[in-house]
Design an enzyme around this catalytic site. Structure first.
Site, short mmCIF file in Angstrom:
data_model
loop_
_atom_site.label_atom_id
_atom_site.label_comp_id
_atom_site.label_asym_id
_atom_site.label_seq_id
_atom_site.Cartn_x
_atom_site.Cartn_y
_atom_site.Cartn_z
N ASP A 13 -1.56 5.61 -2.30
CA ASP A 13 -1.39 6.38 -3.54
C ASP A 13 -2.46 6.06 -4.59
O ASP A 13 -2.21 6.15 -5.79
CB ASP A 13 0.01 6.15 -4.16
CG ASP A 13 1.11 6.42 -3.16
OD1 ASP A 13 1.01 7.45 -2.46
OD2 ASP A 13 2.03 5.60 -3.04
N LYS A 16 -6.62 9.29 -3.15
CA LYS A 16 -7.65 9.60 -2.14
C LYS A 16 -7.98 11.09 -2.09
O LYS A 16 -9.12 11.46 -1.82
CB LYS A 16 -7.20 9.11 -0.77
CG LYS A 16 -7.14 7.60 -0.68
CD LYS A 16 -6.70 7.13 0.68
CE LYS A 16 -5.24 7.31 0.94
NZ LYS A 16 -4.35 6.38 0.22
N ALA A 39 2.25 10.52 4.48
CA ALA A 39 1.21 10.54 3.45
C ALA A 39 1.45 11.68 2.47
O ALA A 39 2.14 12.64 2.78
CB ALA A 39 -0.15 10.72 4.11
N GLY A 40 0.85 11.56 1.32
CA GLY A 40 0.90 12.64 0.34
C GLY A 40 -0.36 12.60 -0.50
O GLY A 40 -0.65 11.59 -1.12
N HIS A 41 -1.14 13.66 -0.45
CA HIS A 41 -2.35 13.74 -1.28
C HIS A 41 -2.17 14.87 -2.28
O HIS A 41 -1.82 15.98 -1.89
CB HIS A 41 -3.57 14.10 -0.41
CG HIS A 41 -3.98 13.02 0.53
ND1 HIS A 41 -4.85 13.22 1.57
CD2 HIS A 41 -3.64 11.72 0.57
CE1 HIS A 41 -5.01 12.08 2.22
NE2 HIS A 41 -4.29 11.16 1.64
N GLN A 224 -2.21 6.15 3.44
CA GLN A 224 -1.62 4.86 3.05
C GLN A 224 -2.73 3.95 2.51
O GLN A 224 -3.61 4.44 1.85
CB GLN A 224 -0.86 4.20 4.21
CG GLN A 224 0.44 4.93 4.57
CD GLN A 224 0.22 6.10 5.51
OE1 GLN A 224 -0.47 5.99 6.50
NE2 GLN A 224 0.82 7.23 5.22
N THR A 301 7.96 11.55 -1.04
CA THR A 301 9.40 11.26 -1.09
C THR A 301 10.00 11.46 -2.49
O THR A 301 11.23 11.43 -2.62
CB THR A 301 9.66 9.80 -0.68
OG1 THR A 301 8.89 8.97 -1.55
CG2 THR A 301 9.26 9.54 0.76
N LYS A 331 -7.85 6.74 -12.06
CA LYS A 331 -6.83 6.64 -13.12
C LYS A 331 -7.19 5.66 -14.24
O LYS A 331 -6.28 5.03 -14.82
CB LYS A 331 -5.47 6.29 -12.51
CG LYS A 331 -4.91 7.43 -11.65
CD LYS A 331 -3.45 7.21 -11.37
CE LYS A 331 -2.72 8.49 -11.09
NZ LYS A 331 -1.29 8.32 -10.89
N GLY A 413 -12.54 7.82 -11.90
CA GLY A 413 -11.68 8.95 -12.24
C GLY A 413 -11.15 8.79 -13.65
O GLY A 413 -10.59 7.76 -14.01
P1 IMP Z 1 6.59 4.56 6.98
O1 IMP Z 1 5.12 4.79 7.01
O2 IMP Z 1 7.38 5.81 6.62
O3 IMP Z 1 7.10 3.91 8.23
O4 IMP Z 1 6.90 3.53 5.79
C1 IMP Z 1 6.47 2.17 5.83
C2 IMP Z 1 6.03 1.69 4.45
O5 IMP Z 1 4.85 2.37 4.06
C3 IMP Z 1 7.05 1.99 3.33
O6 IMP Z 1 6.98 0.94 2.38
C4 IMP Z 1 6.53 3.26 2.69
O7 IMP Z 1 6.94 3.41 1.35
C5 IMP Z 1 5.03 3.02 2.81
N1 IMP Z 1 4.24 4.26 2.84
C6 IMP Z 1 4.10 5.13 3.86
N2 IMP Z 1 3.28 6.13 3.52
C7 IMP Z 1 2.88 5.90 2.28
C8 IMP Z 1 1.97 6.58 1.39
O8 IMP Z 1 1.35 7.61 1.69
N3 IMP Z 1 1.80 6.00 0.17
C9 IMP Z 1 2.43 4.85 -0.19
N4 IMP Z 1 3.27 4.19 0.60
C10 IMP Z 1 3.49 4.70 1.83
#
Ligand code: IMP
Length: 428
Positions: A13, A16, A39-41, A224, A301, A331, A413
């Site tokens: 986060d 990216k 992931a979330g971009h 991640q 999420t 940021k 940024g």
């Molecule tokens: P999983 O990838 O869903 O198995 O989650 C494992 C850990 O990685 C958890 O603590 C999630 O909150 C974290 N996580 C997974 N994807 C992201 C992301 O894109 N950003 C931040 N944390 C992430």
């Protein structure tokens, strides 16, 4: 010939999407090499339009760029189709998206197992995104996974799903007291979904290597972050893949010697989602201030992110394990209007000062931040176009971060928009 890796230097986060988007113009290919729709971009276009991407590379928003979901990614076909549909509804051209034949398919039973496992773990839970990522990678390593190319052969697909469900149904029913899944139903669903993406399946490692031989530029987009890496992160509170730069070569199928630049994305402070240790985490009003001012809510999420001051021990570690050549600091504007800004320069672990990541999990759990204070600034920096236009104290903050992190801060940024980036040194 250039392959550039983009990697989060903290717990993900870091912003990216903004960096990928900035580089878009000079890049021919953008590749996702690990992770899935955990992931979330977020990308904000000059028009003010905002796009939240999960599985599809952010290069999709730059016309003319070829986008690849690499072999290292786990693909939930339902999510893929929904995301493609959402982009097409907003007139984004998605014809340039290819999917590696060797990427793994994330199946409904992976999601079910992720959720029940977390519930089973109770207060020891990882805090996963619940998207089935861990169980899908477990199957990959256990050699019972289903790959994207399997949808091209119904017989093979059926055999693989039946084999996988033989054990999984026992676990779902006998341990977790859930309903068993019908293999025929799962196969039908996947074959139906495959109609929407079959034409995108390709030998992407061949295409990427040919592109590099032609002198084209490839951006390998990590999801991640370094501390969520299954090998180099804060295990077991990690994701189940290798976001670190070495994972880029494996997850895309190119030689590591093709990578010329490793761009680390570093937030001007620190955030983390999910469980696990976080030495600079703030539980006071400053944590709430950073969360509110920085809009620190997960793209995938919707969970609130934990917030803390900048941690230089982590940045130094990220520089080393990834071979970071340049940083994109994101940021910075969130830190405007703070009297003095603390920076964690080292840890105190069991009474001893240490400058580097503790070797053991226990050491990291015991790590207390040692802070240095930097004077802040009050000016609005969101329109600054050059490093020199920034207030002197903001410049000093950046220079100190650079010194502590061990790599050049090349981009900064100063706001969420595509044009709110200061480029100190060109990347591609
Ligand atoms: P999983 O990838 O869903 O198995 O989650 C494992 C850990 O990685 C958890 O603590 C999630 O909150 C974290 N996580 C997974 N994807 C992201 C992301 O894109 N950003 C931040 N944390 C992430």
């Amino acid at each position: 010939m250039a392959a550039i890796v983009l990697i989060g230097a903290q717990w993900g986060d870091e912003g990216k999407g903004k960096a990928t988007d900035l580089l878009g113009g000079s890049i021919n290919w953008v590749v996702r090499y690990q992770g899935g729709n955990n992931a979330g971009h977020t990308v904000v276009l000059p028009s003010g339009e905002t796009f939240a991407l999960h599985l599809i590379p952010s290069g999709i928003l730059t016309p003319g760029v070829q986008n690849v979901i690499g072999n290292g990614v786990v693909v939930d076909p339902g999510v893929l189709l929904t995301e493609l549909g959402g982009l097409e509804d907003r007139d984004v051209d998605t014809t340039g998206l290819l999917i590696s034949a060797d990427a793994h398919l994330l199946m409904p039973y992976h999601v079910a197992i992720d959720k029940v496992t977390e519930r089973f773990l109770g207060n020891k839970k990882i805090g996963t995104t619940g998207r089935g990522i861990g169980p899908c990678y477990q199957d990959k390593i256990a050699r019972v996974g289903v790959r994207v190319a399997d949808v091209l052969d119904e017989k093979i697909l059926t055999q693989k799903v039946e084999a996988a469900l033989e054990l999984k149904n026992q676990i779902l029913v006998k341990i977790y007291n859930r309903r068993a899944l019908d293999p025929a139903q799962v196969v039908d669903e996947v074959l139906g979904q495959a109609e929407g993406f079959k034409h995108r399946i390709a030998d992407t490692r061949l295409l990427l290597n040919q592109a590099l031989e032609r002198g084209e530029t490839v951006l390998l987009e990590g999801s991640q972050g370094t501390l969520l890496d299954v090998d180099h992160g804060t295990y077991p509170y990690v994701t189940s893949s290798n976001p670190t730069a070495g994972g880029a070569a494996v997850g895309a199928g190119i030689g590591p010697n093709k990578i010329t630049t490793v761009l680390g994305i570093l937030k001007a402070y620190t955030t983390r989602v999910g469980s696990g240790p976080f030495p600079t985490e703030l539980f006071d009003e400053w944590g709430a201030y950073l969360a509110k001012t920085g809009g620190e809510v997960g793209v995938t999420t919707g969970r609130a992110r934990r917030c803390g001051w900048f941690d230089a021990v982590i940045a130094r570690y990220a520089t080393r394990v990834n071979g970071i050549t340049d940083y994109f600091l994101t940021k910075l504007d969130v830190l405007s209007s703070i009297d003095t800004i603390p920076i964690c320069v080292a840890y105190e672990v069991d009474g001893e000062r240490i400058e580097d990541m503790p070797m053991t999990q226990t050491g990291f759990h015991h790590a207390k931040p040692i802070y240095e204070e930097m004077p802040g600034w009050w000016e609005d920096i969101s329109q600054c176009k050059t490093f020199e236009e920034l207030p002197q104290n903001a410049q000093n903050y950046i220079l100190r971060l650079e010194e502590l992190s061990g790599a050049h801060i090349s981009c900064i940024g100063v706001g969420p928009g595509r044009d709110q980036t200061i480029v100190r040194r060109a990347i591609a």
